[in-house]
Motif scaffolding. Structure first.
Motif, PDB file in Angstrom:
ATOM      1  N   ASP A  20       0.823  -1.209   0.000  1.00 32.77           N
ATOM      2  CA  ASP A  20       0.000   0.000   0.000  1.00 32.77           C
ATOM      3  C   ASP A  20       0.860   1.263   0.000  1.00 32.77           C
ATOM      4  O   ASP A  20       0.495   2.279  -0.570  1.00 32.77           O
ATOM      5  CB  ASP A  20      -1.006   0.008   1.151  1.00 32.77           C
ATOM      6  CG  ASP A  20      -0.377  -0.062   2.529  1.00 32.77           C
ATOM      7  OD1 ASP A  20       0.772  -0.516   2.653  1.00 32.77           O
ATOM      8  OD2 ASP A  20      -1.050   0.346   3.497  1.00 32.77           O
ATOM      9  N   ARG A  21       2.030   1.190   0.599  1.00 33.15           N
ATOM     10  CA  ARG A  21       2.968   2.322   0.608  1.00 33.15           C
ATOM     11  C   ARG A  21       3.480   2.587  -0.809  1.00 33.15           C
ATOM     12  O   ARG A  21       3.596   3.735  -1.244  1.00 33.15           O
ATOM     13  CB  ARG A  21       4.140   2.004   1.547  1.00 33.15           C
ATOM     14  CG  ARG A  21       5.035   3.125   1.760  1.00 33.15           C
ATOM     15  CD  ARG A  21       4.390   4.068   2.811  1.00 33.15           C
ATOM     16  NE  ARG A  21       5.131   5.273   2.803  1.00 33.15           N
ATOM     17  CZ  ARG A  21       4.724   6.394   2.214  1.00 33.15           C
ATOM     18  NH1 ARG A  21       3.562   6.456   1.646  1.00 33.15           N
ATOM     19  NH2 ARG A  21       5.465   7.453   2.219  1.00 33.15           N
ATOM     20  N   VAL A  22       3.803   1.519  -1.534  1.00 28.78           N
ATOM     21  CA  VAL A  22       4.300   1.657  -2.905  1.00 28.78           C
ATOM     22  C   VAL A  22       3.206   2.224  -3.809  1.00 28.78           C
ATOM     23  O   VAL A  22       3.472   3.091  -4.641  1.00 28.78           O
ATOM     24  CB  VAL A  22       4.835   0.306  -3.436  1.00 28.78           C
ATOM     25  CG1 VAL A  22       5.172   0.381  -4.910  1.00 28.78           C
ATOM     26  CG2 VAL A  22       6.064  -0.107  -2.638  1.00 28.78           C
ATOM     27  N   TYR A  23       1.976   1.768  -3.623  1.00 28.35           N
ATOM     28  CA  TYR A  23       0.863   2.325  -4.402  1.00 28.35           C
ATOM     29  C   TYR A  23       0.694   3.810  -4.109  1.00 28.35           C
ATOM     30  O   TYR A  23       0.443   4.607  -5.023  1.00 28.35           O
ATOM     31  CB  TYR A  23      -0.440   1.563  -4.119  1.00 28.35           C
ATOM     32  CG  TYR A  23      -0.548   0.273  -4.890  1.00 28.35           C
ATOM     33  CD1 TYR A  23      -1.030   0.263  -6.195  1.00 28.35           C
ATOM     34  CD2 TYR A  23      -0.162  -0.935  -4.330  1.00 28.35           C
ATOM     35  CE1 TYR A  23      -1.130  -0.922  -6.915  1.00 28.35           C
ATOM     36  CE2 TYR A  23      -0.244  -2.124  -5.042  1.00 28.35           C
ATOM     37  CZ  TYR A  23      -0.732  -2.112  -6.324  1.00 28.35           C
ATOM     38  OH  TYR A  23      -0.821  -3.281  -7.039  1.00 28.35           O
ATOM     39  N   ALA A  24       0.852   4.204  -2.846  1.00 31.17           N
ATOM     40  CA  ALA A  24       0.744   5.622  -2.482  1.00 31.17           C
ATOM     41  C   ALA A  24       1.866   6.425  -3.136  1.00 31.17           C
ATOM     42  O   ALA A  24       1.630   7.524  -3.656  1.00 31.17           O
ATOM     43  CB  ALA A  24       0.782   5.783  -0.960  1.00 31.17           C
TER      44      ALA A  24
END
Length: 66
Positions: A20-24
């Motif tokens: 989810d951090r990478v998507y953000a």
């Protein structure tokens, strides 16, 4: 073309971050991504270049993370 683009879960593993951090990071324009319709992919050469150049910070610094 023999280059395989990376999926964001693969990028998360490389960067040792949660998915989810990478998507953000991708949504914020921090991570260099390739848009393929609704899919986001990362060119491994661009990712390597991005890492070697020290990445990219949020505008305003780390406090934006909240």
């Amino acid at each position: 073309m023999d280059k395989k683009l990376l999926r964001l879960p693969e990028v998360a593993e490389i960067l040792d971050l949660k998915e989810d951090r990478v998507y953000a990071l991708a949504r914020e324009g921090i991570l260099p991504v390739v848009h393929l319709g609704k899919q986001l992919k990362v060119d491994p050469d661009k990712l390597s270049e991005w890492i070697n150049n020290g990445g990219k910070a949020y505008n305003g610094g780390w406090k934006k993370l909240s």
